[in-house]
Design a protein around this motif. Structure first.
Motif, PDB file in Angstrom:
ATOM      1  N   LEU A  28     -78.054   7.137  31.781  1.00 44.50           N
ATOM      2  CA  LEU A  28     -79.162   6.203  31.826  1.00 44.50           C
ATOM      3  C   LEU A  28     -80.141   6.537  32.942  1.00 44.50           C
ATOM      4  CD1 LEU A  28     -76.991   3.030  31.237  1.00 44.50           C
ATOM      5  CD2 LEU A  28     -78.795   3.807  29.706  1.00 44.50           C
ATOM      6  N   ALA A  29     -79.595   6.870  34.123  1.00 43.44           N
ATOM      7  CA  ALA A  29     -80.448   7.170  35.270  1.00 43.44           C
ATOM      8  C   ALA A  29     -81.250   8.446  35.067  1.00 43.44           C
ATOM      9  CB  ALA A  29     -79.600   7.276  36.543  1.00 43.44           C
ATOM     10  N   ALA A  30     -80.709   9.365  34.278  1.00 37.59           N
ATOM     11  CA  ALA A  30     -81.439  10.608  34.004  1.00 37.59           C
ATOM     12  C   ALA A  30     -82.719  10.328  33.232  1.00 37.59           C
ATOM     13  CB  ALA A  30     -80.550  11.575  33.224  1.00 37.59           C
ATOM     14  N   ARG A  31     -82.697   9.273  32.440  1.00 45.30           N
ATOM     15  CA  ARG A  31     -83.921   8.891  31.719  1.00 45.30           C
ATOM     16  C   ARG A  31     -84.815   8.039  32.605  1.00 45.30           C
ATOM     17  NH1 ARG A  31     -84.818   6.624  25.589  1.00 45.30           N
ATOM     18  NH2 ARG A  31     -87.006   6.040  25.882  1.00 45.30           N
ATOM     19  N   SER A  32     -84.195   7.037  33.274  1.00 44.70           N
ATOM     20  CA  SER A  32     -84.966   6.163  34.150  1.00 44.70           C
ATOM     21  C   SER A  32     -84.023   5.391  35.049  1.00 44.70           C
ATOM     22  CB  SER A  32     -85.808   5.184  33.326  1.00 44.70           C
ATOM     23  OG  SER A  32     -86.305   4.155  34.139  1.00 44.70           O
ATOM     24  N   PRO A  33     -84.133   5.530  36.376  1.00 50.97           N
ATOM     25  CA  PRO A  33     -83.299   4.740  37.287  1.00 50.97           C
ATOM     26  C   PRO A  33     -83.458   3.236  37.064  1.00 50.97           C
ATOM     27  CG  PRO A  33     -84.335   6.532  38.475  1.00 50.97           C
ATOM     28  CD  PRO A  33     -84.953   6.518  37.108  1.00 50.97           C
ATOM     29  N   ALA A  34     -84.668   2.805  36.701  1.00 52.84           N
ATOM     30  CA  ALA A  34     -84.890   1.384  36.453  1.00 52.84           C
ATOM     31  C   ALA A  34     -84.086   0.903  35.247  1.00 52.84           C
ATOM     32  CB  ALA A  34     -86.375   1.112  36.239  1.00 52.84           C
ATOM     33  N   LEU A  35     -84.044   1.701  34.185  1.00 52.35           N
ATOM     34  CA  LEU A  35     -83.250   1.344  33.012  1.00 52.35           C
ATOM     35  C   LEU A  35     -81.765   1.335  33.332  1.00 52.35           C
ATOM     36  CD1 LEU A  35     -85.116   3.308  30.189  1.00 52.35           C
ATOM     37  CD2 LEU A  35     -85.098   0.832  30.571  1.00 52.35           C
ATOM     38  N   ALA A  36     -81.313   2.281  34.153  1.00 48.60           N
ATOM     39  CA  ALA A  36     -79.914   2.317  34.561  1.00 48.60           C
ATOM     40  C   ALA A  36     -79.567   1.077  35.370  1.00 48.60           C
ATOM     41  CB  ALA A  36     -79.639   3.582  35.375  1.00 48.60           C
ATOM     42  N   ALA A  37     -80.456   0.693  36.288  1.00 47.17           N
ATOM     43  CA  ALA A  37     -80.218  -0.494  37.107  1.00 47.17           C
ATOM     44  C   ALA A  37     -80.160  -1.751  36.247  1.00 47.17           C
ATOM     45  CB  ALA A  37     -81.316  -0.618  38.155  1.00 47.17           C
ATOM     46  N   LEU A  38     -81.073  -1.857  35.285  1.00 45.72           N
ATOM     47  CA  LEU A  38     -81.091  -3.000  34.376  1.00 45.72           C
ATOM     48  C   LEU A  38     -79.811  -3.060  33.547  1.00 45.72           C
ATOM     49  CD1 LEU A  38     -82.619  -5.352  33.063  1.00 45.72           C
ATOM     50  CD2 LEU A  38     -83.704  -3.687  31.543  1.00 45.72           C
ATOM     51  N   SER A  39     -79.365  -1.927  33.062  1.00 45.67           N
ATOM     52  CA  SER A  39     -78.129  -1.879  32.270  1.00 45.67           C
ATOM     53  C   SER A  39     -76.924  -2.254  33.113  1.00 45.67           C
ATOM     54  CB  SER A  39     -77.942  -0.472  31.691  1.00 45.67           C
ATOM     55  OG  SER A  39     -79.020  -0.110  30.861  1.00 45.67           O
ATOM     56  N   LEU A  40     -76.904  -1.812  34.364  1.00 44.55           N
ATOM     57  CA  LEU A  40     -75.803  -2.130  35.267  1.00 44.55           C
ATOM     58  C   LEU A  40     -75.701  -3.633  35.488  1.00 44.55           C
ATOM     59  CD1 LEU A  40     -73.610  -1.177  37.299  1.00 44.55           C
ATOM     60  CD2 LEU A  40     -75.439  -1.031  39.005  1.00 44.55           C
ATOM     61  N   ILE A  41     -76.847  -4.285  35.714  1.00 47.44           N
ATOM     62  CA  ILE A  41     -76.850  -5.730  35.951  1.00 47.44           C
ATOM     63  C   ILE A  41     -76.421  -6.481  34.691  1.00 47.44           C
ATOM     64  CG2 ILE A  41     -78.345  -7.714  36.404  1.00 47.44           C
ATOM     65  CD1 ILE A  41     -80.034  -5.837  38.168  1.00 47.44           C
ATOM     66  N   ALA A  42     -76.995  -6.119  33.544  1.00 45.18           N
ATOM     67  CA  ALA A  42     -76.672  -6.811  32.296  1.00 45.18           C
ATOM     68  C   ALA A  42     -75.199  -6.647  31.935  1.00 45.18           C
ATOM     69  CB  ALA A  42     -77.553  -6.276  31.166  1.00 45.18           C
TER      70      ALA A  42
END
Length: 261
Positions: free
Chosen positions: A130-144
């Motif tokens: 996820l972070a390889a595509r976008s750290p923001a998307l990875a962070a959002l996925s981690l929280i959800a």
């Protein structure tokens, strides 16, 4: 909010409001509807760190590993401990009585060690994807995933009897089915919000739709399979198996996000 603070005191190492415990007793099961919110709160520092480390130039794998280790530290490895004990008890072909005895043993066995290694590796690798595509998307996925998986844990607790009445899940008074439904509803709401934000960040509504459907299907499927296993092997749930449920659903949700993106 008092329920949130009380649940946070059990599920995390975060500081809490002492006033929330006044006028007790306060069974943990009664506060289970707040579990998803606790998951969001405890994952926020790791999500911020993941974004900051990516902005600082660290590789996605390194940033994901550090962020995950922070999350484990903030929860006191509570759910990881439950996963390891559950794996040792369930995968040794022992009777239900013997499996429960094994799960009470603080020593870790081969199955437990492999489960821990697999859980950490899978989550780090999926966060890296996820972070390889976008750290923001990875962070959002981690929280959800952190919030929704704790909602799933509360729902499971409300649906199964205690396999060991003198154990943690028995002593803490299981949540009512209504409380379990509230926790599950909040978990689903988190996935819907995450999907909408994912679609906005990716600028593709199809991605946002997939980021809701795939995690929800995989998470629900993993939870139901684990519920059936517990009924067949133990006849109910324990504190350790609740922690294992959180880990299983967390991995399934992260996998769903990775596939959607």
């Amino acid at each position: 909010m008092d329920g949130f603070w009380r649940a946070s005191a059990f599920l995390t190492r975060l500081p809490v409001r002492a006033q929330a415990f006044q006028g007790g007793p306060h069974p943990l099961g009664a506060d289970a509807a707040a579990f998803p919110l606790v998951g969001v709160a405890v994952a926020l520092p790791s999500a911020v760190l993941l974004v900051l480390l990516g902005a600082a130039g660290l590789q996605p794998f390194t940033a994901s590993l550090i962020a995950l280790l922070l999350l484990v530290a903030l929860t006191g490895a509570l759910h990881e401990d439950g996963l390891a004990d559950t794996a040792d008890g369930l995968f040794g072909h022992a009777s239900a009585e013997r499996a429960l005895e094994i799960m009470k043993d603080s020593r870790i066995g081969t199955y437990g060690a492999l489960a821990l290694i697999g859980s950490v590796l899978l989550r780090v690798v999926l966060l890296t994807e996820l972070a390889a595509r976008s750290p923001a998307l990875a962070a959002l996925s981690l929280i959800a995933a952190a919030g929704a998986s704790r909602g799933a844990m509360a729902w499971l607790w409300s649906r199964l009897p205690s396999a060991r009445p003198d154990g943690l899940s028995g002593r803490m008074e299981a949540p009512s089915r209504e409380t379990g439904r509230k926790a599950a509803g909040l978990a689903l709401a988190l996935l819907l919000v995450a999907g909408a934000l994912t679609g906005a960040l990716a600028k593709e509504w199809e991605t946002g739709f997939a980021a809701v459907v795939l995690p929800a299907l995989l998470g629900a499927g993993g939870l139901d399979a684990f519920r059936r296993l517990l009924l067949r092997r133990l006849g109910g749930t324990t504190g350790d198996t609740l922690g294992a449920a959180q880990q299983i659903v967390d991995i399934a949700l992260l996998l769903g996000f990775a596939l959607a993106l």
